[in-house]
Design a protein around this motif. Structure first.
Motif, mmCIF file in Angstrom:
data_model
loop_
_atom_site.group_PDB
_atom_site.id
_atom_site.type_symbol
_atom_site.label_atom_id
_atom_site.label_comp_id
_atom_site.label_asym_id
_atom_site.label_seq_id
_atom_site.Cartn_x
_atom_site.Cartn_y
_atom_site.Cartn_z
ATOM 1 N N VAL A 95 0.846 -1.194 0.000
ATOM 2 C CA VAL A 95 0.000 0.000 0.000
ATOM 3 C C VAL A 95 0.879 1.241 0.000
ATOM 4 O O VAL A 95 1.760 1.394 0.824
ATOM 5 C CB VAL A 95 -0.942 -0.008 1.225
ATOM 6 N N LYS A 96 0.631 2.096 -0.962
ATOM 7 C CA LYS A 96 1.450 3.295 -1.080
ATOM 8 C C LYS A 96 0.851 4.466 -0.285
ATOM 9 O O LYS A 96 1.565 5.233 0.327
ATOM 10 C CB LYS A 96 1.544 3.661 -2.557
ATOM 11 N N ALA A 156 -11.922 19.632 -4.304
ATOM 12 C CA ALA A 156 -11.277 18.333 -4.028
ATOM 13 C C ALA A 156 -9.813 18.540 -3.666
ATOM 14 O O ALA A 156 -9.316 17.965 -2.687
ATOM 15 C CB ALA A 156 -11.400 17.416 -5.246
ATOM 16 N N VAL A 157 -9.127 19.397 -4.413
ATOM 17 C CA VAL A 157 -7.700 19.616 -4.134
ATOM 18 C C VAL A 157 -7.536 20.383 -2.812
ATOM 19 O O VAL A 157 -6.683 20.044 -1.992
ATOM 20 C CB VAL A 157 -7.003 20.332 -5.321
ATOM 21 N N VAL A 158 -8.378 21.390 -2.604
ATOM 22 C CA VAL A 158 -8.309 22.157 -1.349
ATOM 23 C C VAL A 158 -8.502 21.220 -0.143
ATOM 24 O O VAL A 158 -7.718 21.234 0.814
ATOM 25 C CB VAL A 158 -9.384 23.275 -1.307
ATOM 26 N N LEU A 159 -9.535 20.395 -0.220
ATOM 27 C CA LEU A 159 -9.829 19.516 0.924
ATOM 28 C C LEU A 159 -8.783 18.420 1.075
ATOM 29 O O LEU A 159 -8.453 18.013 2.193
ATOM 30 C CB LEU A 159 -11.242 18.937 0.789
ATOM 31 N N ALA A 160 -8.221 17.967 -0.043
ATOM 32 C CA ALA A 160 -7.153 16.955 0.043
ATOM 33 C C ALA A 160 -5.946 17.551 0.759
ATOM 34 O O ALA A 160 -5.299 16.885 1.568
ATOM 35 C CB ALA A 160 -6.769 16.461 -1.348
ATOM 36 N N LEU A 161 -5.679 18.826 0.492
ATOM 37 C CA LEU A 161 -4.563 19.499 1.173
ATOM 38 C C LEU A 161 -4.901 19.672 2.653
ATOM 39 O O LEU A 161 -4.099 19.359 3.527
ATOM 40 C CB LEU A 161 -4.291 20.862 0.518
ATOM 41 N N GLU A 162 -6.114 20.146 2.907
ATOM 42 C CA GLU A 162 -6.526 20.402 4.286
ATOM 43 C C GLU A 162 -6.492 19.116 5.116
ATOM 44 O O GLU A 162 -6.120 19.139 6.291
ATOM 45 C CB GLU A 162 -7.936 21.018 4.287
ATOM 46 N N LEU A 163 -6.875 17.990 4.497
ATOM 47 C CA LEU A 163 -6.939 16.726 5.244
ATOM 48 C C LEU A 163 -5.679 15.879 5.065
ATOM 49 O O LEU A 163 -5.649 14.716 5.438
ATOM 50 C CB LEU A 163 -8.192 15.935 4.815
ATOM 51 N N ASP A 164 -4.663 16.504 4.489
ATOM 52 C CA ASP A 164 -3.366 15.841 4.365
ATOM 53 C C ASP A 164 -3.465 14.500 3.635
ATOM 54 O O ASP A 164 -2.885 13.491 4.058
ATOM 55 C CB ASP A 164 -2.771 15.653 5.789
ATOM 56 N N CYS A 165 -4.216 14.497 2.545
ATOM 57 C CA CYS A 165 -4.344 13.273 1.742
ATOM 58 C C CYS A 165 -3.064 13.082 0.930
ATOM 59 O O CYS A 165 -2.361 14.045 0.626
ATOM 60 C CB CYS A 165 -5.549 13.357 0.802
ATOM 61 N N ASP A 166 -2.805 11.830 0.567
ATOM 62 C CA ASP A 166 -1.583 11.543 -0.199
ATOM 63 C C ASP A 166 -1.788 11.741 -1.691
ATOM 64 O O ASP A 166 -0.811 11.862 -2.438
ATOM 65 C CB ASP A 166 -1.145 10.099 0.055
ATOM 66 N N SER A 167 -3.041 11.739 -2.130
ATOM 67 C CA SER A 167 -3.301 11.819 -3.561
ATOM 68 C C SER A 167 -4.763 12.177 -3.811
ATOM 69 O O SER A 167 -5.625 11.883 -2.979
ATOM 70 C CB SER A 167 -2.999 10.435 -4.160
ATOM 71 N N VAL A 168 -5.025 12.817 -4.945
ATOM 72 C CA VAL A 168 -6.406 13.056 -5.389
ATOM 73 C C VAL A 168 -6.670 12.108 -6.549
ATOM 74 O O VAL A 168 -5.958 12.132 -7.556
ATOM 75 C CB VAL A 168 -6.620 14.524 -5.845
ATOM 76 N N LEU A 169 -7.677 11.256 -6.392
ATOM 77 C CA LEU A 169 -8.047 10.305 -7.444
ATOM 78 C C LEU A 169 -9.268 10.871 -8.160
ATOM 79 O O LEU A 169 -10.359 10.923 -7.597
ATOM 80 C CB LEU A 169 -8.374 8.933 -6.838
ATOM 81 N N LYS A 170 -9.054 11.353 -9.367
ATOM 82 C CA LYS A 170 -10.139 12.019 -10.103
ATOM 83 C C LYS A 170 -10.773 11.006 -11.061
ATOM 84 O O LYS A 170 -10.148 10.574 -12.041
ATOM 85 C CB LYS A 170 -9.542 13.224 -10.854
ATOM 86 N N ALA A 171 -11.999 10.611 -10.728
ATOM 87 C CA ALA A 171 -12.699 9.618 -11.540
ATOM 88 C C ALA A 171 -13.288 10.269 -12.787
ATOM 89 O O ALA A 171 -13.932 11.314 -12.695
ATOM 90 C CB ALA A 171 -13.811 8.988 -10.707
ATOM 91 N N THR A 172 -13.028 9.643 -13.951
ATOM 92 C CA THR A 172 -13.557 10.181 -15.212
ATOM 93 C C THR A 172 -14.213 9.057 -16.012
ATOM 94 O O THR A 172 -14.104 7.894 -15.648
ATOM 95 C CB THR A 172 -12.427 10.796 -16.066
#
Ligand code: UDP
Length: 238
Positions: free
Chosen positions: A3-4, A145-161
């Motif tokens: 797991v990365k 999504a990017v703002v909240l990923a930064l705020e919640l210290d996420c490791d990555s944003v997975l953008k579903a398309t």
């Protein structure tokens, strides 16, 4: 399985939730997503979901004829809340521990988004579904999504398309279009032809070196692949 990532933010659009319908929510799609996300949670990867609202309202489209842009965006944010409430119930019905946190005041129906509260839920292994985007008009849920990923210290944003990544030409129009597996932030922001995610969102990710993965979430196993750092879709990095 190696797991990365410890915590990821998955961005789902309203269009994906509409599934076979022209608008609204397709419960079959939501249930299927619940089972896919369960696989990620079972690997002890914390999951934040930013849900769009384009299946109900997109502010920039409906502003006009007397509806102010700010009001139109508020309507869009309420659309995301409808999606988030539906997803929360459907996820729980599929035995995925889930909490809905809203960035617009909606105390009767959802918990308020509070940084510490979100962290607490995530640390307890609950999926956190974010409603109301960033809570502010003039942006979309991609940027939120990017703002909240930064705020919640996420490791990555997975953008579903809908498509399985970014191509050198529109794959719907060109049979010889080639998928790009890795792209720099500069290329992604600078290339006008890349419309898969808002430029504002990609520029913010670039500024803070937040990795972005653009991928097809509707293929079984893909969300888990993306969340575990396996090659899937297109990775946008420095
Ligand atoms: N919206 C907003 N602020 C935010 C996020 C969303 O004002 O932080 C509004 C905006 O009008 C947007 C709508 O909510 O068009 C629905 O979100 P979006 O268009 O991102 O949904 P998607 O295309 O992902 O379904």
């Amino acid at each position: 399985m190696k797991v990365k990532y410890k915590r990821v933010l998955l961005k789902l659009s309203g269009e994906q939730l509409a599934g076979k319908f022209d608008g609204g929510i397709d419960p079959e799609v939501a249930g299927w997503l619940a089972d896919e996300i369960k696989k990620v949670a079972q690997e002890n990867i914390q999951v934040v979901i930013m849900v769009g609202g384009g299946n109900f309202v997109r502010g920039a489209r409906i502003a006009g004829h007397g509806i102010q842009r700010v009001t139109a965006d508020h309507m869009g944010m309420l659309g995301t809340l409808i999606n988030a409430l539906a997803l929360t119930d459907i996820f729980e019905a599929h035995k995925v521990k889930t909490r809905c946190l809203s960035n617009i005041f909606a105390n009767q129906v959802a918990e308020p988004f509070v940084h510490r509260l979100a962290n607490k839920h995530l640390e307890k292994g609950r999926v956190v579904i974010l409603a109301g985007g960033s809570g502010r008009p003039y942006v979309t849920t991609d940027t939120a999504a990017v703002v909240l990923a930064l705020e919640l210290d996420c490791d990555s944003v997975l953008k579903a398309t809908k498509v399985d990544g970014i191509y050198d030409k529109d794959p719907a129009k060109h049979t010889n279009a080639k998928k790009i597996s890795k792209l720099s932030y500069r290329q992604a922001v600078g290339d006008e032809a890349i419309k898969v995610m808002d430029k504002a969102a990609m520029a913010l990710a670039m500024e803070h070196a937040m990795p972005l993965i653009v991928f097809d979430a509707m293929t079984a196993g893909n969300i888990l692949l993306a969340a575990t750092g396996k090659v899937v879709g297109t990775s946008i990095q420095a």
